[in-house]
Design a protein around this motif. Structure first.
Motif, mmCIF file in Angstrom:
data_model
loop_
_atom_site.group_PDB
_atom_site.id
_atom_site.type_symbol
_atom_site.label_atom_id
_atom_site.label_comp_id
_atom_site.label_asym_id
_atom_site.label_seq_id
_atom_site.Cartn_x
_atom_site.Cartn_y
_atom_site.Cartn_z
ATOM 1 N N ALA A 154 -2.214 7.574 -12.300
ATOM 2 C CA ALA A 154 -2.364 6.304 -13.018
ATOM 3 C C ALA A 154 -2.642 5.158 -12.043
ATOM 4 C CB ALA A 154 -1.118 6.013 -13.847
ATOM 5 N N MET A 155 -1.919 5.121 -10.922
ATOM 6 C CA MET A 155 -2.142 4.066 -9.921
ATOM 7 C C MET A 155 -3.555 4.150 -9.362
ATOM 8 S SD MET A 155 1.443 4.144 -7.755
ATOM 9 C CE MET A 155 0.948 2.904 -6.567
ATOM 10 N N TYR A 156 -4.001 5.362 -9.081
ATOM 11 C CA TYR A 156 -5.325 5.559 -8.506
ATOM 12 C C TYR A 156 -6.418 5.204 -9.520
ATOM 13 C CZ TYR A 156 -9.336 7.839 -6.356
ATOM 14 O OH TYR A 156 -10.565 8.106 -5.828
ATOM 15 N N ASP A 157 -6.254 5.679 -10.747
ATOM 16 C CA ASP A 157 -7.260 5.427 -11.791
ATOM 17 C C ASP A 157 -7.367 3.949 -12.138
ATOM 18 O OD1 ASP A 157 -7.939 8.090 -11.890
ATOM 19 O OD2 ASP A 157 -6.738 8.531 -13.682
ATOM 20 N N ALA A 158 -6.262 3.210 -12.033
ATOM 21 C CA ALA A 158 -6.290 1.777 -12.335
ATOM 22 C C ALA A 158 -7.185 1.026 -11.354
ATOM 23 C CB ALA A 158 -4.879 1.198 -12.312
ATOM 24 N N THR A 162 -5.274 1.581 -3.081
ATOM 25 C CA THR A 162 -6.011 2.554 -2.270
ATOM 26 C C THR A 162 -5.200 3.849 -2.234
ATOM 27 O OG1 THR A 162 -4.918 1.968 -0.194
ATOM 28 C CG2 THR A 162 -6.915 0.712 -0.789
ATOM 29 N N VAL A 163 -5.836 4.913 -1.813
ATOM 30 C CA VAL A 163 -5.132 6.193 -1.688
ATOM 31 C C VAL A 163 -3.983 6.041 -0.691
ATOM 32 C CG1 VAL A 163 -5.335 8.600 -0.955
ATOM 33 C CG2 VAL A 163 -7.120 7.576 -2.368
ATOM 34 N N GLN A 164 -4.186 5.285 0.391
ATOM 35 C CA GLN A 164 -3.116 5.073 1.373
ATOM 36 C C GLN A 164 -1.943 4.353 0.740
ATOM 37 O OE1 GLN A 164 -3.008 6.226 4.764
ATOM 38 N NE2 GLN A 164 -0.887 5.769 4.236
ATOM 39 N N GLU A 165 -2.204 3.339 -0.088
ATOM 40 C CA GLU A 165 -1.113 2.619 -0.754
ATOM 41 C C GLU A 165 -0.355 3.536 -1.714
ATOM 42 O OE1 GLU A 165 -3.004 -1.899 -0.774
ATOM 43 O OE2 GLU A 165 -3.412 -0.561 -2.469
ATOM 44 N N SER A 173 1.612 11.968 2.593
ATOM 45 C CA SER A 173 0.362 11.703 3.298
ATOM 46 C C SER A 173 -0.781 11.494 2.311
ATOM 47 C CB SER A 173 0.025 12.875 4.225
ATOM 48 O OG SER A 173 -0.302 14.017 3.454
ATOM 49 N N ARG A 174 -1.860 10.922 2.815
ATOM 50 C CA ARG A 174 -3.058 10.768 1.974
ATOM 51 C C ARG A 174 -3.571 12.129 1.532
ATOM 52 N NH1 ARG A 174 -6.734 7.046 5.562
ATOM 53 N NH2 ARG A 174 -7.688 9.070 5.650
ATOM 54 N N ALA A 175 -3.490 13.124 2.422
ATOM 55 C CA ALA A 175 -3.968 14.467 2.080
ATOM 56 C C ALA A 175 -3.217 15.023 0.875
ATOM 57 C CB ALA A 175 -3.816 15.400 3.278
ATOM 58 N N THR A 176 -1.916 14.749 0.800
ATOM 59 C CA THR A 176 -1.124 15.210 -0.345
ATOM 60 C C THR A 176 -1.615 14.546 -1.619
ATOM 61 O OG1 THR A 176 0.804 15.603 1.042
ATOM 62 C CG2 THR A 176 1.213 15.328 -1.315
ATOM 63 N N ILE A 177 -1.863 13.246 -1.568
ATOM 64 C CA ILE A 177 -2.366 12.530 -2.754
ATOM 65 C C ILE A 177 -3.722 13.080 -3.161
ATOM 66 C CG2 ILE A 177 -3.136 10.287 -3.645
ATOM 67 C CD1 ILE A 177 -0.076 10.596 -3.416
ATOM 68 N N TYR A 178 -4.631 13.237 -2.186
ATOM 69 C CA TYR A 178 -5.954 13.786 -2.503
ATOM 70 C C TYR A 178 -5.839 15.170 -3.145
ATOM 71 C CZ TYR A 178 -8.716 10.201 -0.103
ATOM 72 O OH TYR A 178 -9.316 9.028 0.253
#
Length: 192
Positions: A154-158, A162-165, A173-178
């Motif tokens: 939801a945060m990303y789609d809004a 950023t992915v880092q945030e 990590s960013r890799a986990t989010i990705y």
């Protein structure tokens, strides 16, 4: 036929004087000193000492644990020395591989230590199998639960973060989010 001493202290803060004094008193002509953990593969002074040793010499340590990282590593070093005609002495344990009795004692200690290690491995495997039979899984619990993955999506789609945030918010990590964003995309998209 020279006695060559090897000293190892685990950190720079530790003082090698007790070991160097003991080796000097034992008649060592040359001393090599490492300031490194025994678990580290790179111990420059040990490498230099092993290169320095010649047929008929004896490598002297205060205790065996100063020389090897593990029983396997100790055995490899001892076998390598023996193949080159070099003895090994551990002063505190009274081990001297230049004598038949000393070699026997060293190999008995190594065999006992290896046996103990095998028992520990066997008990660990039995414990893990028993835990699995009770439905427990090993390993760390995942930081990203289904609910947290939905929140991250939801945060990303809004588009406000950023992915880092997003990663910083959840402590991953960013890799986990990705990875989780990709999984939720593939689940929702029948083309994948």
């Amino acid at each position: 036929m020279a006695l060559i001493g090897y000293v190892r202290v685990s950190t720079r803060d530790q003082n090698p004087d007790a070991q160097t004094d003991m080796l000097s008193a034992a008649g060592c002509e040359e001393l090599f000193v490492d300031h490194a953990s025994g678990k580290l593969a790179k111990r420059p002074a040990l490498t230099e000492a092993l290169r320095y040793l010649r047929n008929g010499d004896t490598l002297v340590v205060t205790k065996l644990d100063r020389l090897g990282r593990s029983v396997k590593n100790l055995k490899e070093i001892s076998d390598g020395l023996q193949n080159r005609g070099i003895g090994l002495k551990a002063l505190s344990q009274g081990i001297d591989t230049t004598t038949p009795g000393g070699r026997l004692f060293f190999h008995m200690l190594a065999a006992i230590a290896e046996f103990e290690h095998d028992l520990i491995v066997e008990r660990t495997q039995d414990g893990l199998a028993a835990a699995r039979a009770r439905g427990r899984k090993g390993g760390r619990r995942p930081k990203m639960t289904d609910n947290r993955i939905k929140q991250a999506r939801a945060m990303y789609d809004a588009g406000d973060h950023t992915v880092q945030e997003v990663a910083d918010t959840f402590g991953v990590s960013r890799a986990t989010i990705y990875r989780h964003l990709e999984r939720t995309e593939t689940k929702g998209n029948p083309e994948y």
